[in-house]
Motif scaffolding. Structure first.
Motif, PDB file in Angstrom:
ATOM      1  N   ASP A 236     -13.463  -6.363  -1.080  1.00 21.51           N
ATOM      2  CA  ASP A 236     -14.600  -6.548  -0.174  1.00 21.51           C
ATOM      3  C   ASP A 236     -15.371  -5.238  -0.092  1.00 21.51           C
ATOM      4  O   ASP A 236     -15.026  -4.333   0.674  1.00 21.51           O
ATOM      5  CB  ASP A 236     -14.081  -6.971   1.203  1.00 21.51           C
ATOM      6  N   ILE A 237     -16.414  -5.126  -0.905  1.00 16.75           N
ATOM      7  CA  ILE A 237     -17.223  -3.903  -1.005  1.00 16.75           C
ATOM      8  C   ILE A 237     -18.612  -4.231  -0.464  1.00 16.75           C
ATOM      9  O   ILE A 237     -19.357  -4.994  -1.083  1.00 16.75           O
ATOM     10  CB  ILE A 237     -17.303  -3.396  -2.457  1.00 16.75           C
TER      11      ILE A 237
ATOM     12  N   TYR B  88      -7.161  -1.656   1.461  1.00 13.58           N
ATOM     13  CA  TYR B  88      -6.241  -0.524   1.343  1.00 13.58           C
ATOM     14  C   TYR B  88      -4.845  -0.948   1.796  1.00 13.58           C
ATOM     15  O   TYR B  88      -3.846  -0.629   1.142  1.00 13.58           O
ATOM     16  CB  TYR B  88      -6.746   0.648   2.178  1.00 13.58           C
ATOM     17  N   GLN B  89      -4.783  -1.668   2.898  1.00 17.92           N
ATOM     18  CA  GLN B  89      -3.499  -2.102   3.440  1.00 17.92           C
ATOM     19  C   GLN B  89      -2.759  -3.045   2.498  1.00 17.92           C
ATOM     20  O   GLN B  89      -1.541  -2.971   2.360  1.00 17.92           O
ATOM     21  CB  GLN B  89      -3.702  -2.802   4.791  1.00 17.92           C
ATOM     22  N   ASN B  90      -3.510  -3.950   1.851  1.00 16.00           N
ATOM     23  CA  ASN B  90      -2.840  -4.926   0.986  1.00 16.00           C
ATOM     24  C   ASN B  90      -2.826  -4.523  -0.487  1.00 16.00           C
ATOM     25  O   ASN B  90      -2.498  -5.330  -1.359  1.00 16.00           O
ATOM     26  CB  ASN B  90      -3.462  -6.322   1.159  1.00 16.00           C
ATOM     27  N   GLN B  91      -3.197  -3.250  -0.753  1.00 16.35           N
ATOM     28  CA  GLN B  91      -3.082  -2.634  -2.073  1.00 16.35           C
ATOM     29  C   GLN B  91      -4.012  -3.219  -3.121  1.00 16.35           C
ATOM     30  O   GLN B  91      -3.740  -3.123  -4.321  1.00 16.35           O
ATOM     31  CB  GLN B  91      -1.616  -2.665  -2.552  1.00 16.35           C
ATOM     32  N   VAL B  92      -5.115  -3.830  -2.693  1.00 12.61           N
ATOM     33  CA  VAL B  92      -6.197  -4.071  -3.644  1.00 12.61           C
ATOM     34  C   VAL B  92      -6.801  -2.718  -4.023  1.00 12.61           C
ATOM     35  O   VAL B  92      -7.141  -2.473  -5.183  1.00 12.61           O
ATOM     36  CB  VAL B  92      -7.264  -5.007  -3.038  1.00 12.61           C
TER      37      VAL B  92
ATOM     38  N   GLN C 226      -8.116  -5.061  -8.531  1.00  7.59           N
ATOM     39  CA  GLN C 226      -7.702  -3.680  -8.258  1.00  7.59           C
ATOM     40  C   GLN C 226      -8.902  -2.738  -8.282  1.00  7.59           C
ATOM     41  O   GLN C 226      -9.776  -2.856  -9.141  1.00  7.59           O
ATOM     42  CB  GLN C 226      -6.687  -3.160  -9.295  1.00  7.59           C
ATOM     43  N   ILE C 227      -8.896  -1.819  -7.330  1.00 10.26           N
ATOM     44  CA  ILE C 227      -9.770  -0.652  -7.327  1.00 10.26           C
ATOM     45  C   ILE C 227      -8.851   0.533  -7.026  1.00 10.26           C
ATOM     46  O   ILE C 227      -7.818   0.374  -6.366  1.00 10.26           O
ATOM     47  CB  ILE C 227     -10.890  -0.793  -6.278  1.00 10.26           C
TER      48      ILE C 227
END
Length: 411
Positions: free
Chosen positions: A3-4, A114-118, A204-205
């Motif tokens: 989500d960017i 960040y929390q879910n490691q995407v 992934q980012i």
């Protein structure tokens, strides 16, 4: 899905961008920051390192320092030094260093990703460094330094970036260090939709640089969630300021090592010990910069050596196969006794931007041996992050650095 999002940035009024834009807060010591702000009081470093507004008797982390950062930021906004965009936008941010360009998309990334490691990390953070930026962001009610993110190249994003940068830039200036900075606004709905949808298709980012800023922004956001009984997930504190670059445009420099002594070895015995794990070639006074993986330059007693890791110590493991890991595991630790490079005061680290001359200088002045490394690749970084593992400390040095103060994301 990443989500960017676009956001309503505060940014420098046109004509002030070169004065305000500043290198990241953490590249300066307190003394260096004070000297920089004294010469350039309009630099955003005045806010990022607000202890520069006090004498040395005031603690860097005193409450008044963070209060001063808040007061200066909002005073500059009231004075018109910053302006706010009329609506949420993306931006294209180009940096040109030594003729080489990289173009990133300025946006806000999700703390949930960040929390879910995407959004994946590759290094640990230190609590004390986190706490400083937590207090700074919370006091200012704003994120002032962008997190440097990377993604695998995407054709739709390349096309939008090309289209946007064919137009006139909002900002175009060359900083004192010779690096050119250009910014374009992306406000056309179709282009903004392509950006958001393309990132939404990514699994992934990666954090390239700014792990402490990122962790701090996330923790401020989580705290504000907890304090807000009517939290919806759409509030600004759920997102953090980022610049996202395609991996194929990024440049990682070497991150080199210097060591204070030979751990009790005489020169000949030291070289014999190294030769057990590395082939060794003396090059005399000719500086040697490694040209490929598994090669190292070593500077000792006025001479350069080419070291090449022997086949039996090379590894396909994402972490153990890194050049920094091979040097640490097969030379620095077993031979020189550097067990924990994070805490051992006998070792120091020299960014590749300083050149091989700095390694020679350090050996002439306060160290005994230096090691030049081949740069870690961005895809090695991706592999470590994808494996859910961490790199050794000081594995990557990104250049050029993102400037602070060009974009401010208020919470």
């Amino acid at each position: 899905m990443a989500d960017i999002r676009p956001f309503q940035a505060y940014r420098p009024a046109r004509g002030l961008e070169s004065e305000i834009a500043a290198l990241p807060y953490d590249v300066y010591s307190r003394e260096e920051a004070a000297a920089e702000v004294k010469m350039h009081p309009g630099s955003f470093l005045s806010i990022d390192r607000a202890e520069t507004q006090f004498g040395p008797e005031v603690d860097t982390y005193a409450d008044c320092v963070y209060e001063k950062a808040h007061d200066m930021l909002w005073q500059w906004i009231r004075e018109g030094r910053f302006v706010r965009e009329d609506k949420p936008c993306y931006y294209i941010y180009e940096q040109i260093m030594e003729g080489r360009s990289q173009k990133g998309i300025v946006a806000c990334a999700s703390i949930d990703d960040y929390q879910n490691q995407v959004i994946k990390k590759h290094e640990n953070t230190r609590a004390d460094k986190e706490q400083d930026r937590i207090r700074h962001v919370d006091a200012c009610g704003a994120q002032t330094g962008p997190i440097f993110l990377a993604y695998r190249s995407q054709a739709p994003l390349r096309q939008v970036i090309r289209q946007v940068t064919e137009g006139e830039a909002l900002y175009d200036f060359t900083a004192r260090d010779g690096i050119t900075h250009r910014v374009w606004v992306v406000s056309e709905e179709g282009q903004m939709g392509i950006i958001r949808d393309t990132f939404a298709g990514m699994e992934q980012i990666y954090i390239a640089d700014g792990h402490h800023r990122c962790a701090s922004a996330v923790k401020v956001g989580l705290k504000r969630r907890g304090d807000n009984p009517s939290h919806t997930g759409e509030e600004a504190y759920n997102f953090f300021l980022s610049v996202l670059f395609s991996a194929d445009e990024l440049r990682i420099l070497d991150y080199n090592r210097v060591v204070k002594d030979l751990n009790g070895y005489q020169k000949d015995a030291f070289l014999e010990k190294i030769a057990e794990k590395f082939s060794l070639e003396c090059l005399g006074e000719t500086p040697f910069r490694p040209g490929k993986k598994y090669e190292y330059g070593m500077y000792l007693e006025g001479e350069w050596y080419r070291l090449t890791a022997r086949e039996d110590i090379r590894s396909q493991d994402a972490v153990e196969g890194l050049d920094v890991s091979i040097l640490q595991d097969h030379l620095l630790a077993p031979v020189l006794g550097i067990g924990d490079p994070k805490t051992d005061r006998r070792i120091d680290f020299v960014g590749g931007i300083r050149g091989l001359e700095e390694l020679e200088r350090r050996v002439r002045t306060d160290m005994q041996v230096a090691f030049a490394l081949y740069p870690t690749s961005i895809y090695e970084l991706f592999a470590v992050a994808d494996a859910g593992r961490l790199m050794p400390p000081k594995s990557t040095w990104f250049e050029p650095k993102l400037r602070s103060g060009l974009f401010v994301h208020t919470l």
